[in-house]
Design a protein around this motif. Sequence first.
Motif, PDB file in Angstrom:
ATOM      1  N   SER A  38       0.805  -1.221   0.000  1.00 54.43           N
ATOM      2  CA  SER A  38       0.000   0.000   0.000  1.00 54.43           C
ATOM      3  C   SER A  38       0.839   1.271   0.000  1.00 54.43           C
ATOM      4  N   VAL A  39       2.092   1.177   0.395  1.00 54.22           N
ATOM      5  CA  VAL A  39       2.954   2.353   0.504  1.00 54.22           C
ATOM      6  C   VAL A  39       4.179   2.168  -0.386  1.00 54.22           C
ATOM      7  N   ARG A  40       4.505   3.210  -1.123  1.00 53.28           N
ATOM      8  CA  ARG A  40       5.716   3.201  -1.951  1.00 53.28           C
ATOM      9  C   ARG A  40       6.632   4.316  -1.471  1.00 53.28           C
ATOM     10  N   HIS A  41       7.858   3.957  -1.068  1.00 47.69           N
ATOM     11  CA  HIS A  41       8.797   4.947  -0.512  1.00 47.69           C
ATOM     12  C   HIS A  41      10.193   4.710  -1.081  1.00 47.69           C
ATOM     13  N   TYR A  42      10.780   5.806  -1.557  1.00 50.84           N
ATOM     14  CA  TYR A  42      12.156   5.763  -2.061  1.00 50.84           C
ATOM     15  C   TYR A  42      12.944   6.872  -1.380  1.00 50.84           C
ATOM     16  N   ALA A  43      13.945   6.494  -0.606  1.00 48.46           N
ATOM     17  CA  ALA A  43      14.748   7.493   0.100  1.00 48.46           C
ATOM     18  C   ALA A  43      15.487   8.398  -0.885  1.00 48.46           C
ATOM     19  N   ASP A  44      15.965   7.816  -1.964  1.00 51.53           N
ATOM     20  CA  ASP A  44      16.572   8.587  -3.057  1.00 51.53           C
ATOM     21  C   ASP A  44      15.877   8.143  -4.332  1.00 51.53           C
ATOM     22  N   GLY A  45      14.758   8.804  -4.634  1.00 54.75           N
ATOM     23  CA  GLY A  45      13.915   8.352  -5.724  1.00 54.75           C
ATOM     24  C   GLY A  45      14.021   9.207  -6.967  1.00 54.75           C
ATOM     25  N   ALA A  46      13.473   8.676  -8.043  1.00 55.98           N
ATOM     26  CA  ALA A  46      13.425   9.399  -9.316  1.00 55.98           C
ATOM     27  C   ALA A  46      12.000   9.328  -9.858  1.00 55.98           C
ATOM     28  N   LEU A  47      11.453  10.488 -10.185  1.00 56.07           N
ATOM     29  CA  LEU A  47      10.121  10.591 -10.786  1.00 56.07           C
ATOM     30  C   LEU A  47      10.311  11.094 -12.210  1.00 56.07           C
ATOM     31  N   TRP A  48      10.079  10.210 -13.172  1.00 55.48           N
ATOM     32  CA  TRP A  48      10.342  10.516 -14.579  1.00 55.48           C
ATOM     33  C   TRP A  48       9.045  11.008 -15.210  1.00 55.48           C
ATOM     34  N   LEU A  49       9.040  12.252 -15.664  1.00 53.19           N
ATOM     35  CA  LEU A  49       7.889  12.861 -16.317  1.00 53.19           C
ATOM     36  C   LEU A  49       8.151  12.962 -17.810  1.00 53.19           C
ATOM     37  N   GLU A  50       7.156  12.588 -18.595  1.00 53.58           N
ATOM     38  CA  GLU A  50       7.266  12.694 -20.041  1.00 53.58           C
ATOM     39  C   GLU A  50       5.957  13.250 -20.598  1.00 53.58           C
ATOM     40  N   ASN A  51       6.054  14.378 -21.271  1.00 57.16           N
ATOM     41  CA  ASN A  51       4.872  15.060 -21.804  1.00 57.16           C
ATOM     42  C   ASN A  51       3.821  15.331 -20.734  1.00 57.16           C
ATOM     43  N   GLY A  52       4.304  15.723 -19.562  1.00 51.77           N
ATOM     44  CA  GLY A  52       3.404  16.109 -18.490  1.00 51.77           C
ATOM     45  C   GLY A  52       2.804  14.952 -17.717  1.00 51.77           C
ATOM     46  N   ARG A  53       3.192  13.717 -18.012  1.00 52.17           N
ATOM     47  CA  ARG A  53       2.659  12.552 -17.312  1.00 52.17           C
ATOM     48  C   ARG A  53       3.791  11.716 -16.726  1.00 52.17           C
TER      49      ARG A  53
END
Length: 344
Positions: A30-45
């Motif tokens: 139920s929980v997603r946690h990344y201490a050093d994470g990356a959020l990859w956005l492409e074309n606003g999504r």
Amino acid sequence: MNQNDTRVIRAELLSFDADPGEGDSPAEGSVRHYADGALWLENGRIKAINDYAALAPHLPEGIETVDHRGKLVMPGFIDSHVHYVQLEIMASYGRQLLDWLNEYTFPEECGFAQRERAEVISNAFLDEMLRVGTTTAQVFCSSHPTSVEAFFTACRERDLRMLAGKVLMDRNAPEALCDDTYGGIRDTELLIGEWHGRGRLGYSLTPRFAPTSTRQQLDATGGLLRNDPSLWLQTHLSENPGELDWVAELFPRAATISKSMSSPGWSARAAPSPTASTSTRRCVAGWPSAAPTSPSAPAPTCSSAAACSTAWRHARSASTSPTPATSAAAPTSPASPRSRPATR
């Protein structure tokens, strides 16, 4: 967000992908946690989310990386019940519910018959919501169609996901705020046609609460929901024993409070009856009981919309919205019945 936005946000990431359950430890997955994470956005999504070390080899060469290490990034907060038209009276001293409605709420809402007033407060409200990290909400407007039009217009300018609706009430309220039993439904149908499903907006059918709507208006509202299941529904359930008694007198055929629950819908602040189901009790947020309200209490009064609109309050109280997305804070305990402001 710009639809052409392509970049990577590097930060501590936290999101909740499922119901965490009722135990002390969240349910698995139920929980997603990344201490050093990356959020990859492409074309606003969002294209991908992972540990930065795992995702970095798959990123396009030269992609912009926004470094927010040392900060916590989360999805925007969701406020499931809020009245934008009450922004200027937040934290006003509250006693019994009808006193609060009569002295603060109804006079304030009268002013939203004026488009300029509705536009000013819509923009101030949304700016404040975004300032503290709230990006989605289910919102009560006033009983004036212009209050809905101004609010949805401001939401569209910001490309926000918002649910809102015109308050329906055809009795037990000031004449300046009451709508005609079926005139309010016609106004609602026009607003649905104009705004529901437009961009990221949705329409919530909004009878204020049982004492301010006749059975005919409530039946007509239910008909709208049955005819279009994509609509939402929001209202209030009773929050103290006196109000429960009043509703029982107005609707003698309704055996228990649980019968007034509808789906899909959201009912705020309730004092469930002893016969209410466990699921009903879990779905509503109970406030401390106030002194009982007399079923025979006279309808609150209000000056004209023009007079109400001259009493703009310039000192705005501190926001009660959730903690900003860039910080983590422990929840505060509820205020006492005397100090906690009503917002119905």
